[in-house]
Design an enzyme around this catalytic site. Structure first.
Site, PDB file in Angstrom:
ATOM      1  N   TYR A 198       0.702  -1.067   0.042  1.00 27.83           N
ATOM      2  CA  TYR A 198       0.076  -0.018   0.023  1.00 27.83           C
ATOM      3  C   TYR A 198       0.627   1.164  -0.088  1.00 27.83           C
ATOM      4  O   TYR A 198       0.495   2.250  -0.824  1.00 27.83           O
ATOM      5  CB  TYR A 198      -0.888   0.101   1.183  1.00 27.83           C
ATOM      6  CG  TYR A 198      -1.497   1.405   1.371  1.00 27.83           C
ATOM      7  CD1 TYR A 198      -2.691   1.771   0.749  1.00 27.83           C
ATOM      8  CD2 TYR A 198      -1.173   2.199   2.401  1.00 27.83           C
ATOM      9  CE1 TYR A 198      -3.425   2.854   0.908  1.00 27.83           C
ATOM     10  CE2 TYR A 198      -2.008   3.404   2.519  1.00 27.83           C
ATOM     11  CZ  TYR A 198      -2.884   3.778   1.622  1.00 27.83           C
ATOM     12  OH  TYR A 198      -3.368   4.985   1.684  1.00 27.83           O
ATOM     13  N   ARG A 233       2.102   8.398  12.924  1.00 25.47           N
ATOM     14  CA  ARG A 233       1.671   9.534  13.612  1.00 25.47           C
ATOM     15  C   ARG A 233       0.194   9.932  13.650  1.00 25.47           C
ATOM     16  O   ARG A 233      -0.195  10.412  14.592  1.00 25.47           O
ATOM     17  CB  ARG A 233       2.455  10.759  13.019  1.00 25.47           C
ATOM     18  CG  ARG A 233       2.151  12.088  13.690  1.00 25.47           C
ATOM     19  CD  ARG A 233       2.525  13.235  12.668  1.00 25.47           C
ATOM     20  NE  ARG A 233       1.728  13.201  11.450  1.00 25.47           N
ATOM     21  CZ  ARG A 233       2.153  13.899  10.229  1.00 25.47           C
ATOM     22  NH1 ARG A 233       3.195  14.467  10.215  1.00 25.47           N
ATOM     23  NH2 ARG A 233       1.390  13.491   9.157  1.00 25.47           N
ATOM     24  N   ARG A 263     -10.681   5.765   8.992  1.00 19.51           N
ATOM     25  CA  ARG A 263      -9.592   5.084   8.135  1.00 19.51           C
ATOM     26  C   ARG A 263      -8.568   4.546   8.972  1.00 19.51           C
ATOM     27  O   ARG A 263      -8.454   4.740  10.159  1.00 19.51           O
ATOM     28  CB  ARG A 263      -8.915   6.456   7.465  1.00 19.51           C
ATOM     29  CG  ARG A 263      -9.532   7.272   6.491  1.00 19.51           C
ATOM     30  CD  ARG A 263      -8.580   8.225   5.646  1.00 19.51           C
ATOM     31  NE  ARG A 263      -7.835   8.859   6.696  1.00 19.51           N
ATOM     32  CZ  ARG A 263      -7.791  10.110   6.793  1.00 19.51           C
ATOM     33  NH1 ARG A 263      -9.106  10.954   6.268  1.00 19.51           N
ATOM     34  NH2 ARG A 263      -7.069  10.837   7.565  1.00 19.51           N
ATOM     35  N   PHE A 266      15.570  19.195  -1.327  1.00 16.38           N
ATOM     36  CA  PHE A 266      14.019  18.532  -1.668  1.00 16.38           C
ATOM     37  C   PHE A 266      13.686  17.492  -0.839  1.00 16.38           C
ATOM     38  O   PHE A 266      12.729  16.919  -0.458  1.00 16.38           O
ATOM     39  CB  PHE A 266      13.918  18.504  -3.307  1.00 16.38           C
ATOM     40  CG  PHE A 266      12.415  18.321  -3.631  1.00 16.38           C
ATOM     41  CD1 PHE A 266      11.478  18.919  -3.583  1.00 16.38           C
ATOM     42  CD2 PHE A 266      12.473  16.687  -3.990  1.00 16.38           C
ATOM     43  CE1 PHE A 266      10.470  18.582  -4.157  1.00 16.38           C
ATOM     44  CE2 PHE A 266      11.066  16.270  -4.331  1.00 16.38           C
ATOM     45  CZ  PHE A 266      10.117  17.186  -4.587  1.00 16.38           C
TER      46      PHE A 266
END
Length: 418
Positions: A172, A219, A229, A289
């Site tokens: 997933y 978290r 969910r 980044f």
């Protein structure tokens, strides 16, 4: 005055908050001049800012044409994600849309006007996004289309399927984040700002995404529970509770924390791959980044480890701490020092009775071997006493001013994106 007390306990945060506010943010988050862009790209960057100020900041810091490619990549995936999240779309409509979404990139008139999601503008004005996609070099188009196709198929697979095994958890996370890491890596190499190996080594790129996604899932336990969910793998939580929601009950807190620690230990296994990946990057804008989210993630895991608060509210790293990480994570030695610091923090909190304690110690040992401090790594938080005294004095005089730091920066350093 609580904010002031927190700052006085972390003087390096004060220094970096001041430095950041006084212009240091430009080093890690320079802005794009909208006047230099055509109408379509201006619209795309406006949507980028509207859907995610945090991603907008770091994307606009990228060099050259890579900046536009990543902007379009983000908006395409945001549009795909908006369809997946929209519970008003029936499955018999949604599943084919997810499977075919990549083909809409080449259909100039395609748009979707029936979404009720907050980011629906990326679907309603998809023709502008797809036009700018088709304006990109073919090498970028091929990457974005391929990742969009694979992600759409993966999203459709998990629409009616819960995450049971740890293998499915990895699968997933691969679909929703690992593929993003792979796609970005291929864009980095396609831009020639990075070597081909960065885009070719999909295992390392996948780990970059999995580390961030697992951190978010860990978290966000309580928030996800409140919104119905569930992303924690049943294989793990079922050893600690009959239902995942039971972990939030006060009488189950000890078992809940043990489950939490096991999942954090699982996530830490990606850190060696993260360090290897970052060590290969050459371009400074690409390094920033990639590195900033990773150090935010390790700091978040350290804050969550063995912490009952995960099941009671929101666990966040301090704003000043986040700014410190942003300012520091500009080279591989500094990133190694940060990783070392936070895994040591976790190590000090390992309960001797924790079922995962041996595994946690083992993975921390492997991370230590890659990030042992020495030279520039060891001096990350060394400031002179006079410097710190001045910083604390300035904080005492201006703490209220600094607490109103810009919304864009606040959203980024809180690392609230999934």
């Amino acid at each position: 005055m609580e904010l002031l007390r927190k700052w006085l306990g972390h003087p390096e945060d004060i220094y970096h908050l001041l430095r950041f506010k006084m212009g240091g943010y430009r080093a890690v988050m320079p802005r794009v001049d909208p006047d230099s862009l055509g109408r379509g790209l201006r619209t795309c960057y406006r949507y980028l800012n509207q859907t995610s100020r945090s991603f907008a900041a770091v994307i606009q810091a990228l060099d050259g044409e890579l900046r536009h490619a990543v902007c379009i990549f983000y908006l395409v995936l945001r549009a795909l994600d908006t369809i997946e999240d929209d519970m008003t779309i029936s499955l018999d409509v949604k599943v084919p849309m997810l499977h075919k979404f990549h083909s809409y990139l080449y259909q100039p008139e395609w748009k979707y006007m029936e979404s009720k999601e907050k980011d629906r503008q990326v679907l309603e004005d998809f023709p502008t996004i797809s036009m700018e996609f088709r304006n990109l070099s073919k090498v970028y188009q091929d990457v974005i289309s391929d990742i969009c196709h694979k992600m759409g198929v993966g999203m459709a697979e998990f629409l009616e399927k819960k995450v049971d095994s740890q293998h499915e958890w990895d699968k997933y996370c691969h679909y929703v984040a690992g593929l993003v890491g792979i796609g970005l890596s291929r864009l980095f190499s396609a831009s020639e700002l990075e070597d081909p190996i960065v885009g070719q080594d999909t295992e390392l790129a996948n780990s970059m995404g999995l580390f961030l996604q697992k951190t978010n899932i860990i978290r966000d336990y309580l928030e996800d529970q409140l919104e119905g969910r569930e992303f924690w793998p049943r294989e793990v939580w079922s050893r600690y509770a009959k239902k995942l929601s039971d972990l939030a009950k006060p009488e189950n807190i000890d078992m809940a924390v043990q489950c939490l620690n096991e999942l954090i230990t699982n996530a830490l296994h990606h850190v060696p791959d993260v360090l290897t990946y970052l060590s290969r990057l050459k371009n400074q804008s690409v390094f920033n980044f990639c590195a900033i989210p990773q150090v935010m993630a390790i700091a978040t895991l350290a804050a969550c480890y063995n912490n009952k608060q995960v099941f009671r509210g929101v666990v966040k790293i301090r704003k000043g701490q986040a700014v410190t990480l942003m300012m520091d994570a500009t080279n591989i030695q500094a990133v190694k020092a940060i990783m070392y610091q936070y895994v040591e923090e976790i190590y000090q909190k390992i309960p001797s009775t924790d079922p995962s304690s041996n595994k946690t110690q083992q993975v921390i040992a492997s991370i230590r071997a890659l990030s042992l401090p020495g030279g520039p790594m060891a001096s990350r938080h060394h400031y002179s006493p006079i410097y710190l005294s001045c910083a604390m004095l300035l904080a005492a005089l201006s703490w209220q001013y600094l607490s109103t730091i810009s919304k864009a920066t606040e959203e980024y350093v809180q690392a609230g994106e999934n």
